[in-house]
Motif scaffolding. Structure first.
Motif, PDB file in Angstrom:
ATOM      1  N   ARG A  84       0.838  -1.195   0.000  1.00  0.00           N
ATOM      2  CA  ARG A  84       0.000   0.000   0.000  1.00  0.00           C
ATOM      3  C   ARG A  84       0.870   1.240   0.000  1.00  0.00           C
ATOM      4  N   SER A  85       0.695   2.049  -1.025  1.00  0.00           N
ATOM      5  CA  SER A  85       1.413   3.322  -1.052  1.00  0.00           C
ATOM      6  C   SER A  85       0.581   4.373  -0.347  1.00  0.00           C
ATOM      7  N   ALA A  86       1.258   5.327   0.238  1.00  0.00           N
ATOM      8  CA  ALA A  86       0.551   6.353   1.000  1.00  0.00           C
ATOM      9  C   ALA A  86      -0.302   7.222   0.105  1.00  0.00           C
ATOM     10  N   GLY A  87       0.178   7.591  -1.068  1.00  0.00           N
ATOM     11  CA  GLY A  87      -0.592   8.444  -1.966  1.00  0.00           C
ATOM     12  C   GLY A  87      -0.757   9.828  -1.386  1.00  0.00           C
ATOM     13  N   PRO A  88      -1.350  10.722  -2.165  1.00  0.00           N
ATOM     14  CA  PRO A  88      -1.558  12.076  -1.672  1.00  0.00           C
ATOM     15  C   PRO A  88      -2.518  12.077  -0.497  1.00  0.00           C
ATOM     16  N   LYS A  89      -2.321  13.011   0.405  1.00  0.00           N
ATOM     17  CA  LYS A  89      -3.197  13.127   1.571  1.00  0.00           C
ATOM     18  C   LYS A  89      -4.646  13.291   1.103  1.00  0.00           C
ATOM     19  N   GLY A  90      -5.547  12.525   1.724  1.00  0.00           N
ATOM     20  CA  GLY A  90      -6.952  12.598   1.371  1.00  0.00           C
ATOM     21  C   GLY A  90      -7.286  11.843   0.108  1.00  0.00           C
ATOM     22  N   MET A 142      -7.803   6.691  -4.533  1.00  0.00           N
ATOM     23  CA  MET A 142      -6.644   5.846  -4.828  1.00  0.00           C
ATOM     24  C   MET A 142      -6.567   4.697  -3.836  1.00  0.00           C
ATOM     25  N   GLU A 143      -6.834   4.968  -2.577  1.00  0.00           N
ATOM     26  CA  GLU A 143      -6.782   3.921  -1.564  1.00  0.00           C
ATOM     27  C   GLU A 143      -7.771   2.812  -1.880  1.00  0.00           C
ATOM     28  N   ILE A 144      -8.990   3.147  -2.227  1.00  0.00           N
ATOM     29  CA  ILE A 144      -9.990   2.108  -2.481  1.00  0.00           C
ATOM     30  C   ILE A 144      -9.627   1.320  -3.731  1.00  0.00           C
ATOM     31  N   ARG A 145      -9.084   1.975  -4.735  1.00  0.00           N
ATOM     32  CA  ARG A 145      -8.653   1.257  -5.946  1.00  0.00           C
ATOM     33  C   ARG A 145      -7.554   0.254  -5.609  1.00  0.00           C
ATOM     34  N   GLU A 195     -20.573   7.057   3.298  1.00  0.00           N
ATOM     35  CA  GLU A 195     -19.206   7.230   3.780  1.00  0.00           C
ATOM     36  C   GLU A 195     -18.299   7.355   2.556  1.00  0.00           C
ATOM     37  N   VAL A 196     -17.276   8.206   2.626  1.00  0.00           N
ATOM     38  CA  VAL A 196     -16.453   8.567   1.467  1.00  0.00           C
ATOM     39  C   VAL A 196     -15.837   7.352   0.777  1.00  0.00           C
ATOM     40  N   SER A 197     -15.197   6.452   1.515  1.00  0.00           N
ATOM     41  CA  SER A 197     -14.545   5.334   0.831  1.00  0.00           C
ATOM     42  C   SER A 197     -15.572   4.334   0.287  1.00  0.00           C
ATOM     43  N   TYR A 198     -16.757   4.255   0.905  1.00  0.00           N
ATOM     44  CA  TYR A 198     -17.823   3.408   0.354  1.00  0.00           C
ATOM     45  C   TYR A 198     -18.331   3.993  -0.962  1.00  0.00           C
ATOM     46  N   ARG A 199     -18.524   5.302  -0.980  1.00  0.00           N
ATOM     47  CA  ARG A 199     -18.944   5.973  -2.212  1.00  0.00           C
ATOM     48  C   ARG A 199     -17.896   5.761  -3.305  1.00  0.00           C
ATOM     49  N   ASN A 200     -16.615   5.894  -2.937  1.00  0.00           N
ATOM     50  CA  ASN A 200     -15.538   5.681  -3.904  1.00  0.00           C
ATOM     51  C   ASN A 200     -15.457   4.224  -4.357  1.00  0.00           C
ATOM     52  N   PHE A 201     -15.771   3.310  -3.448  1.00  0.00           N
ATOM     53  CA  PHE A 201     -15.828   1.893  -3.820  1.00  0.00           C
ATOM     54  C   PHE A 201     -16.870   1.689  -4.915  1.00  0.00           C
ATOM     55  N   LEU A 202     -18.076   2.209  -4.692  1.00  0.00           N
ATOM     56  CA  LEU A 202     -19.147   2.047  -5.691  1.00  0.00           C
ATOM     57  C   LEU A 202     -18.810   2.774  -6.993  1.00  0.00           C
ATOM     58  N   PHE A 258     -15.108   2.073   4.731  1.00  0.00           N
ATOM     59  CA  PHE A 258     -15.321   0.848   3.967  1.00  0.00           C
ATOM     60  C   PHE A 258     -14.010   0.193   3.551  1.00  0.00           C
ATOM     61  N   SER A 259     -13.027   0.997   3.197  1.00  0.00           N
ATOM     62  CA  SER A 259     -11.743   0.430   2.777  1.00  0.00           C
ATOM     63  C   SER A 259     -11.112  -0.406   3.891  1.00  0.00           C
ATOM     64  N   GLU A 260     -11.381  -0.078   5.150  1.00  0.00           N
ATOM     65  CA  GLU A 260     -10.859  -0.868   6.266  1.00  0.00           C
ATOM     66  C   GLU A 260     -11.443  -2.283   6.275  1.00  0.00           C
ATOM     67  N   ILE A 261     -12.676  -2.419   5.823  1.00  0.00           N
ATOM     68  CA  ILE A 261     -13.308  -3.738   5.779  1.00  0.00           C
ATOM     69  C   ILE A 261     -12.555  -4.628   4.794  1.00  0.00           C
ATOM     70  N   LEU A 262     -12.336  -4.109   3.590  1.00  0.00           N
ATOM     71  CA  LEU A 262     -11.610  -4.889   2.586  1.00  0.00           C
ATOM     72  C   LEU A 262     -10.189  -5.171   3.056  1.00  0.00           C
ATOM     73  N   SER A 263      -9.541  -4.187   3.654  1.00  0.00           N
ATOM     74  CA  SER A 263      -8.177  -4.373   4.173  1.00  0.00           C
ATOM     75  C   SER A 263      -8.149  -5.412   5.289  1.00  0.00           C
ATOM     76  N   TYR A 264      -9.179  -5.446   6.100  1.00  0.00           N
ATOM     77  CA  TYR A 264      -9.280  -6.427   7.185  1.00  0.00           C
ATOM     78  C   TYR A 264      -9.209  -7.848   6.631  1.00  0.00           C
ATOM     79  N   PHE A 265      -9.877  -8.088   5.512  1.00  0.00           N
ATOM     80  CA  PHE A 265      -9.857  -9.431   4.948  1.00  0.00           C
ATOM     81  C   PHE A 265      -8.522  -9.761   4.272  1.00  0.00           C
ATOM     82  N   LEU A 266      -7.737  -8.751   3.955  1.00  0.00           N
ATOM     83  CA  LEU A 266      -6.380  -8.990   3.467  1.00  0.00           C
ATOM     84  C   LEU A 266      -5.446  -9.350   4.617  1.00  0.00           C
ATOM     85  N   ASP A 267      -5.644  -8.681   5.771  1.00  0.00           N
ATOM     86  CA  ASP A 267      -4.800  -8.926   6.938  1.00  0.00           C
ATOM     87  C   ASP A 267      -5.564  -8.533   8.205  1.00  0.00           C
ATOM     88  N   PRO A 268      -6.249  -9.497   8.822  1.00  0.00           N
ATOM     89  CA  PRO A 268      -7.071  -9.195  10.009  1.00  0.00           C
ATOM     90  C   PRO A 268      -6.289  -8.621  11.191  1.00  0.00           C
TER      91      PRO A 268
END
Length: 183
Positions: A5-11, A15-18, A64-71, A164-174
């Motif tokens: 996971r790269s940090a990417g630009p703040k906010g 990019m994080e959800i992708r 929620e922002v990352s859920y909206r970005n997910f969709l 939402f991104s934390e949910i997907l990340s959780y399944f990558l590494d609980p």
């Protein structure tokens, strides 16, 4: 290929959800190719701005922002974890899975689980993901004084997530995050 996971630009929630969607799909496809179990992970075309707006109005709480970005990245995702799938904006309001998830939420309310984890009895539970066995649900919540926006519950587990991104990340590494089981 390993997920880094790269940090990417703040906010940079988009990019994080992708990155997280990509990592989940790589892992799930690899698992499927190594030991086919019949359920193939799947992503979809992005939701349109109209679909996102309609869903936001329908769920009666801010997306929620990352859920909206997910969709906006993939309008739903089948089998992101075993038999757990994220709903698309088109599943609302009356797909069979959404109806089952709403019934699961009603059962949780009826047996008093919401109070057990510190949520008010009248907390709005908006299903965003559900498993094929109808035993695990992930709900978007918007409760005053509670920082978390998602609650995963089922099979004796209760985990709250801020985005939402934390949910997907959780399944990558609980073990990568510190999540609460009650609020």
């Amino acid at each position: 290929m390993e997920y880094v996971r790269s940090a990417g630009p703040k906010g940079s929630e988009d990019m994080e959800i992708r990155e997280v969607v990509y990592a989940v799909m790589v892992r799930r496809l690899k698992e499927h190719l190594e030991a086919p179990r019949g359920m193939v992970p799947r992503i979809y075309a992005p939701a349109s701005e109209v679909e996102l707006s309609d869903l936001g109005q329908f769920c009666e709480q801010p997306l929620e922002v990352s859920y909206r970005n997910f969709l906006a990245t993939t309008n739903g995702m089948d089998y992101f974890e075993s038999d757990l799938s994220a709903f698309s904006s088109g599943d609302w309001p009356d797909s069979v899975r959404v109806v089952e998830a709403c019934e699961f939420a009603a059962t949780l309310r009826d047996i008093g689980i919401l109070q057990d984890v510190g949520l008010p009895q009248n907390a709005e539970l908006f299903p965003v993901a559900f498993d094929d066995d109808s035993t695990i649900g992930i709900f978007m919540i918007d409760v005053e004084g509670v920082g978390e926006r998602f609650w995963m519950v089922g099979n004796g587990d209760s985990i709250f997530f801020t985005k939402f991104s934390e949910i997907l990340s959780y399944f990558l590494d609980p073990l990568a995050g510190a999540f609460r089981s009650a609020v």
